[in-house]
Design a protein around this motif. Structure first.
Motif, PDB file in Angstrom:
ATOM      1  N   SER A 137      30.277  38.954  20.096  1.00 36.29           N
ATOM      2  CA  SER A 137      29.522  37.921  20.345  1.00 36.29           C
ATOM      3  C   SER A 137      29.921  36.485  20.905  1.00 36.29           C
ATOM      4  N   THR A 138      31.316  36.675  21.217  1.00 36.57           N
ATOM      5  CA  THR A 138      31.780  35.487  21.810  1.00 36.57           C
ATOM      6  C   THR A 138      32.168  35.841  23.197  1.00 36.57           C
ATOM      7  N   HIS A 139      31.931  36.917  23.771  1.00 34.47           N
ATOM      8  CA  HIS A 139      32.201  37.230  25.042  1.00 34.47           C
ATOM      9  C   HIS A 139      30.788  37.193  25.741  1.00 34.47           C
ATOM     10  N   THR A 140      30.744  35.877  26.420  1.00 36.80           N
ATOM     11  CA  THR A 140      29.652  35.418  27.029  1.00 36.80           C
ATOM     12  C   THR A 140      29.623  35.498  28.491  1.00 36.80           C
ATOM     13  N   ARG A 141      30.859  35.431  28.994  1.00 36.54           N
ATOM     14  CA  ARG A 141      31.116  35.326  30.373  1.00 36.54           C
ATOM     15  C   ARG A 141      32.180  36.550  30.688  1.00 36.54           C
ATOM     16  N   VAL A 142      31.814  37.216  32.060  1.00 42.31           N
ATOM     17  CA  VAL A 142      32.812  37.995  32.600  1.00 42.31           C
ATOM     18  C   VAL A 142      33.151  37.923  34.188  1.00 42.31           C
ATOM     19  N   ALA A 143      34.257  38.355  34.479  1.00 39.99           N
ATOM     20  CA  ALA A 143      34.914  38.011  35.702  1.00 39.99           C
ATOM     21  C   ALA A 143      34.344  39.357  36.563  1.00 39.99           C
ATOM     22  N   ARG A 144      33.787  38.818  37.937  1.00 40.67           N
ATOM     23  CA  ARG A 144      33.372  39.806  38.657  1.00 40.67           C
ATOM     24  C   ARG A 144      34.031  39.902  39.912  1.00 40.67           C
ATOM     25  N   VAL A 145      33.778  40.850  40.891  1.00 39.03           N
ATOM     26  CA  VAL A 145      33.875  40.924  42.237  1.00 39.03           C
ATOM     27  C   VAL A 145      32.801  41.567  42.995  1.00 39.03           C
TER      28      VAL A 145
END
Length: 882
Positions: free
Chosen positions: A266-274
């Motif tokens: 639940s703590t993974h609210t953001r992700v890295a993208r390309v």
């Protein structure tokens, strides 16, 4: 292989401990430690501030974090005039695009729905209302193109390179953010401008092609292509060069956004993208009009699989272009979502892996949840660029694509394949550090191989210079750029100037790409593994400045070959120390390398153990001999053990003299001061890891003792207070039950019992008719108040008479009843409350013993109370008042 799923609470509880001191183990064994540390006061001459880039008026504005740089100042820079703007591109692009200011004295405002509205911001009048230049790049051979915030009303201008003067300006609301703090990235590609940011006050983040016509944007409905995106960089990759399929060039954007997928924690609210768009995209004919038809995005993973630790926030990126575009690689700096824990990771990605992700399966939003799409994909493939295959089907541009393809692309912008880093794990993990900027530079070493040198800045103003060797990161050194900790805003690596330019709050700093003269020996030069440096037999020099490089010694691959492996003492400093037994002695041997460990020998044998019982303590600055004994005399040698090589550093000859016997028959001390033994000077303690550990244990024990002592003191005070309260309560109860006792002075005899009697004023002082017992104490009435007159209880009592019996206990109080006048016959000996005053009657005499000249007690008291009814009483009377 997916990471093991751990409970979020367990992960959060474990993470701070693991990052702040627990061993990493096999999963986190790549924690990078800089080999050398260069503090602010120890920088070399090549490390300087290019004052030419700052004007005389370039003082920091009040509350501003930037330096003023205008056309007058830039025209004075000789390098810029000599290179006709080429150096200007390297020096200013990204270097001062966030910090350069062109001051406009105007009201701060923002554009909302086409209308200009003032900004209610207390700090806007100081900093944000300046024209912060966010973009500056060469447009053609004669002009530069610059965009700035212009007091929250973006403005773009064309700058003449020859004169460095503004040619003309235009509205920049579609090309530059309104706020200098908004994340932003942009680049010019063959006259086209591609940018990504939040352009307006109430808008969302967007990727756009701003000019020439037509202007393209990302789609917002029905599926949002970007969700709270924060862009950190962009890059052009010429994939059309030598393409066998007639491919198009592509622009890649790198950002962090809100997680739309189902996360394991639940703590993974953001992700890295390309994200990727095609350079030749011009939008659809009916579907996706003025929108991207080639927009696709995928997730960038940077994690430690063994621990399930994921770095989801992308801080900076750098693309290393290769001769073949498909061999290009991407480097990214990541951090954790928890801001309270400082740790960074460096991950490397290949372009082939990124392309493979965009050619894989799609994700589909079903019931507000993203799942992998398993249905049929229309032809030609949605999101692809126009190639020879499309042209063979009479599809020459994106406007010729079928509506079914465009509708599919509109609803499926996310790819299912997650892009893994090269090697499946980070190149390095750095604890207690937040990297903010990243730059890369390929360098050809003496062995003919090309190594990637990375420049990384921290949020506290340090520069880390590292080299990648076999998918591992070796940090050559860390440099403190500023005396006060401050974040690095931007960085430019210029191979033409052989320097790195960095900007921060207090100015711009120029750092050489390498400082080979800092290495003082052959092993020091080789251990650094710096591809710029080599040992020529006398000094460490920059390799590419030497025409004949065959005699230079360098070993970037392993860092332990080339120099003569000798354990002799020919070039080792020698010292002699003599002390008296029982004194401490410090043998200094400082290690310049953070990766080296000390090794000490005594008479050719290794010293075994450095604990308290052994009499030795070792640190990074030397060896401490505690309470030296005669048997500890001899030859001490210090070695630095690094990368499997043992290098001698110091040699000491120590002589420990036996102390004189301490006995009564010993000779008295000499009266001559010259003959007296001098006391040993205080020996500074070493500052090694073991010594610090011992000091920390002492501090811990002392803290525990202090805490326990404080608790004991608090408990003692509490017990004393409780005891006092208990005694006071018992005394009060005794007082209420037995009556009023007054203790006489210490010199008097046994305490006398005072009896309280009431005498009417009509008695005129006559006490003939009163018993002798009642003449002991007289209560006189003066002005309607009763006054206590003490008397001697023993004055009329015979010495042989027995003492009077103590008064009987008070009966329980009667029910609370109000009386207008008078008292009941049963009340004289009771407690009576009236108007807040209490009257206590003790030992009232009988009616028949009272003098006939005096009124009864009830009548007298009724008269007094009748008078006092009309007297204003104290709202809060004293309970002891009578």
């Amino acid at each position: 292989m997916t990471a093991p799923v751990l409970p979020a609470s367990l992960l959060v509880a474990w993470l701070p401990l693991a990052l702040l001191g627990f061993p990493f183990g096999p999963g986190l064994d790549r924690d990078a430690t800089p080999r050398t540390t260069v503090l602010f006061d120890h920088r070399l001459a090549g490390f300087s501030r290019p004052e030419a880039t700052v004007s005389q008026q370039g003082k920091k504005q009040s509350g501003s974090s930037c330096w003023v740089l205008n056309e007058e100042n830039v025209s004075k820079i000789p390098q810029l005039r000599r290179k006709r703007g080429d150096v200007l591109k390297d020096l200013i692009k990204d270097l001062i695009k966030e910090t350069i200011e062109m001051h406009y004295e105007r009201q701060c405002s923002v554009v909302v729905d086409g209308l200009s509205e003032p900004v209610q911001c207390p700090r806007c009048s100081q900093t944000e209302c300046y024209n912060h230049v966010r973009f500056l790049q060469r447009l053609n051979e004669t002009h530069l193109y610059a965009c700035g915030t212009n007091a929250f009303r973006p403005l773009c201008s064309y700058i003449d390179v020859e004169r460095f003067a503004l040619s003309r300006s235009e509205d920049g609301r579609e090309r530059c953010p309104y706020d200098p703090a908004k994340p932003y990235t942009a680049l010019l590609v063959d006259g086209d401008m591609f940018s990504a940011t939040q352009y307006e006050f109430r808008s969302t983040s967007d990727i756009r092609r701003n000019f020439p016509f037509p202007v393209l944007k990302t789609e917002e409905a029905p599926t949002r292509w970007l969700v709270e995106a924060e862009f950190v960089g962009s890059a052009l990759l010429r994939e059309s060069a030598n393409s066998s399929v007639g491919d198009d060039d592509k622009i890649y954007f790198f950002f962090t956004e809100k997680n739309q997928e189902q996360a394991p924690y639940s703590t993974h609210t953001r992700v890295a993208r390309v994200a990727r768009v095609c350079k030749g995209d011009i939008g659809g004919q009916r579907t996706l009009q003025k929108k991207w038809t080639s927009f696709l995005k995928a997730r960038l993973l940077c994690s430690v699989p063994d621990y399930g630790l994921q770095f989801n926030v992308l801080r900076s990126v750098a693309v290393l272009h290769a001769p073949s575009v498909h061999d290009s690689v991407l480097y990214g700096v990541f951090s954790l979502e928890w801001k309270s824990v400082k740790v960074s990771a460096m991950c490397k990605y290949t372009l082939s892996d990124i392309q493979r992700a965009f050619e894989g399966p799609y994700m589909e939003n079903q019931d507000s949840r993203w799942r992998e799409y398993t249905g049929k994909v229309p032809e030609p493939r949605p999101g692809s660029c126009i190639t020879d295959e499309h042209r063979s089907q009479q599809i020459n541009s994106s406007r010729d694509l079928p509506d079914s393809v465009l509708a599919f692309a509109r609803r499926h912008p996310l790819m299912a394949t997650q892009i893994q880093p090269a090697g499946g794990r980070p190149l390095a993990v750095k604890k207690s550090t937040d990297y903010t900027r990243l730059g890369v530079l390929p360098v050809v070493a003496l062995d003919g191989k090309t190594y990637t040198v990375l420049f990384m800045t921290t949020d506290e103003g340090w520069l880390h210079r590292a080299v990648e060797v076999e998918e591992r990161l070796h940090i050559i050194e860390e440099l403190q750029l500023f005396k006060e900790p401050q974040e690095i805003y931007s960085m430019v690596v210029s191979p033409q100037q052989r320097s790195v330019y960095l900007s921060a709050q207090t100015g711009v700093v120029q750092v050489p790409l390498s400082a080979c003269e800092r290495y003082t020996s052959c092993w020091d030069c080789v251990f650094a593994r710096d591809p710029f440096c080599g040992w020529d037999g006398r000094v460490c020099v920059e390799a590419r400045q030497r025409s004949g490089r065959s005699n230079l010694i360098q070993d970037v691959q392993t860092g332990n070959r080339g120099c003569e492996k000798s354990s002799g003492d020919a070039h080792v400093a020698h010292r002699t120390r003599s002390v008296t037994a029982g004194n401490d002695i410090l043998l200094r041997c400082e290690l310049r390398s953070n990766l080296a460990t000390p090794r000490w020998t005594l008479n050719g044998r290794d010293l075994q153990g450095y604990g308290l019982d052994s009499g030795y303590r070792v640190g990074t600055d030397g060896l401490l001999v505690i309470g030296a004994r005669v048997r500890q005399s001899g030859q001490y040698r210090c070695f630095a053990l690094e990368n499997g090589v043992q290098v001698p550093l110091r040699r000491y000859t120590v002589s420990v003299r036996a102390s004189a016997p301490d006995s009564p028959s010993a000779a008295p001390p000499s009266e001559d001061p010259a003959e007296r033994p001098l006391p040993s000077p205080p020996v500074p303690l070493p500052v090694g890891p073991e010594f610090h550990s011992y000091r920390h244990m002492e501090a811990l024990y002392m803290s525990l003792v202090a805490v326990l002592g404080g608790l004991c003191l608090v408990l003692t005070v509490v017990l004393l207070y409780v005891s006092f309260c208990a005694r006071h309560a018992r005394h009060s109860r005794k007082f209420s039950q037995q009556g009023l006792w007054v203790t006489a002075a210490a010199e008097r005899k046994r305490s006398s019992l005072l009896e309280l009697n009431t005498v009417s004023s009509h008695c005129n002082g006559r006490m003939d008719g009163l018993p002798a017992r009642e003449r002991q104490t007289v209560v006189r009435e003066e002005s309607s108040f009763l006054q206590l007159v003490p008397g001697d209880g023993q004055s009329t009592r015979s010495k042989d008479a027995p003492p009077p019996a103590p008064p009987l206990p008070m009966p329980p109080p009667l029910p609370d009843a109000e009386y207008a006048n008078g008292l009941s016959a049963a009340l004289p000996n009771m407690l009576r409350k009236m108007n807040g005053n209490s009257y206590v009657l003790l030992g009232q005499p009988e009616a028949e013993t009272t003098s006939p000249l005096c009124h009864s007690f009830a009548e007298e008291l009724n008269r007094i109370l009748e008078k006092r009814k009309h007297t204003s009483l104290d709202p809060e009377p004293d309970e002891s008042s009578v």
